[in-house]
Design a protein around this motif. Sequence first.
Motif, short mmCIF file in Angstrom:
data_model
loop_
_atom_site.label_atom_id
_atom_site.label_comp_id
_atom_site.label_asym_id
_atom_site.label_seq_id
_atom_site.Cartn_x
_atom_site.Cartn_y
_atom_site.Cartn_z
N TYR A 120 0.80 -1.22 0.00
CA TYR A 120 0.00 0.00 0.00
C TYR A 120 0.84 1.28 0.00
CZ TYR A 120 -4.50 -2.30 0.95
OH TYR A 120 -5.65 -3.03 0.86
N SER A 138 2.52 4.62 -0.58
CA SER A 138 2.09 5.64 -1.56
C SER A 138 3.18 6.01 -2.56
CB SER A 138 1.64 6.90 -0.81
OG SER A 138 2.68 7.41 0.02
N PHE A 176 -3.18 5.04 0.25
CA PHE A 176 -4.06 4.04 0.84
C PHE A 176 -4.14 4.16 2.35
CE2 PHE A 176 -2.90 1.93 -3.19
CZ PHE A 176 -4.17 1.61 -3.65
N THR A 192 -9.47 6.58 2.90
CA THR A 192 -9.15 5.28 2.29
C THR A 192 -8.48 4.30 3.25
OG1 THR A 192 -7.01 6.14 1.53
CG2 THR A 192 -8.89 6.33 0.01
N SER A 196 -8.90 0.25 3.05
CA SER A 196 -7.74 -0.55 2.67
C SER A 196 -7.53 -1.70 3.64
CB SER A 196 -6.48 0.34 2.63
OG SER A 196 -6.62 1.39 1.70
#
Length: 300
Positions: A136, A138, A159, A165, A169
């Motif tokens: 996840y 970024s 995420f 989010t 996630s």
Amino acid sequence: MPKKKEGKVRKKSGNTIAAYAFSLPAMILLIAFLVVPIIYTFRYSLFQYQIVRPDDISFIGLKNYITLIHDTDFWVALKNTVYFTVLVVPLQCVLALALAMLVSSKFRGVSIFRTMYFSPQLTSMVVISILWTVLYNSNPNTGLINSFLTSLGFESVNFLTNAKTAMNSIIFMSAWQGAGYQMMIFLAGLQGIPRDQYEAASVDGATKAQQFWYITIPGLKGTIKYVIMITMIQAMKLFTQPYVMTQGGPKNSTKTLVYYIYTQGFQQGNFGYACAVASVFFIIVVVMSLSMKKLIAETD
């Protein structure tokens, strides 16, 4: 009393004693590790108890519960826990049923697929959480998912660092990780449905979808109830994923009740207040479980 009848009474009495003898170790462990901790949790929730000052304990009655009612962080944690449970339970159950339907088919290498889908259950949740934190990430250079998205021309997604989010996630990751266990339960249920029902339906011209709705689902009714119950209870205990991946952030968007109990009890040392939150959490889980059980019973 006739000897034959007396012999039956003695045999029944002996079986009863044997049953209690075999059950005794389990009962002792249950009392020691479940009943006693629950009693002590309720007891300490009535005290002002700081871990850093273990000798300074004072009885304050329901003050911790009154504080809890006005505690914004508690209500945020409760909302996040309910949000996670409401979304992850149907997602995980549907995914598990789909996987069970897939691996119940007879084709070459099906055992390999069963092992693959179940393998996340054999891996520590801490390891899984660390792995998905990397996925996840970024940064497109280190985050594999964002690297894939940017290669397709999309923008990278934050995420775990975006409040909108982060919890979603974690929900997706948790459903992926936990579906393997429910898949095995559904698979056992599918194998208990007589194959001649499908053969008869096929002869009558029923489509695969009709066979699923009128044979598979009714045949798995009891299994579905059980899976929903255990998945809901497991979801309410969410802790490891927020602890490892987000530390309850960003902006408390992934702070759950169990994580809040941990921070209050072991990070801030408010052991008495943490016990009050744990007591309320226990009541919430029991009420939700009984409500779900009653709701499911009404569908029979």
